[in-house]
Motif scaffolding. Structure first.
Motif: not given
Length: 188
Positions: A55-76
């Motif tokens: 399958y070929n897909s497209g994805a969009v995402n929004a996230g936040v990087r906290v400091g240098k070592y961690m992040g959280l990302e939501a996607f569709y």
């Protein structure tokens, strides 16, 4: 659907709590948005074994990087329709997903230009199959994801990312997805 709402609610609570704690502890918090191309290879079982696997897909995402070592990302993510022809019957299938991933970043030398990435997360996957002979099939399932990749930071705001990911879904017809993603991120 209730599981998806519970997952989204928990993600919001965790992310807001993490951002507030990070700001209080003096860590830099950088929100970002992005878009990816996703190539997925499906591991089908049962009646779906004859479906096309890629399958070929497209994805969009929004996230936040906290400091240098961690992040959280939501996607569709949303794939295009794949057509499979079986005994004078046309079958269309597609995959949709949305979820949340926790990222670990390992900055390498190079003036913070390159980051190695690891991710773990959960997503709601929906396999849609339309069979001209027997009708429609829609199945939602929460699946678990792990991934690894690298990110190159062109500037403070623009970066490119490549990831490999394995998603364990385990529905009646879809066991798992192996994916490769490539895309751009814009940090604020």
């Amino acid at each position: 659907m209730n599981k998806a709402l519970l997952l989204a609610s928990a993600a919001c609570i965790i992310s807001f709590s993490s951002i507030a704690n990070a700001k209080m502890m003096g860590h830099e918090v950088k929100p970002y948005v992005g878009a990816d191309y996703v190539y997925s290879s499906a591991d089908y079982k049962g009646d779906a074994k004859g479906l096309k696997k890629s399958y070929n897909s497209g994805a969009v995402n929004a996230g936040v990087r906290v400091g240098k070592y961690m992040g959280l990302e939501a996607f569709y993510q949303h794939s295009g329709n794949r057509k499979t022809h079986r005994e004078d019957n046309e079958i269309k299938s597609r995959i949709q997903a949305y979820g949340l991933d926790l990222y670990g970043y390992l900055p390498l030398g190079c003036n913070d230009k390159v980051d190695l990435l690891g991710s773990i997360g959960a997503a709601n996957y929906k396999l849609k199959v339309k069979d001209l002979a027997s009708g429609k099939y829609d199945k939602d399932r929460i699946g678990y994801r792990v991934g690894a990749g690298a990110q190159y930071n062109f500037t403070e705001h623009l970066s490119a990312r490549v990831m490999g990911r394995y998603s364990y879904i385990h529905t009646k017809d879809l066991k798992s997805l192996a994916e490769v993603t490539a895309g751009l991120r814009y940090s604020f």
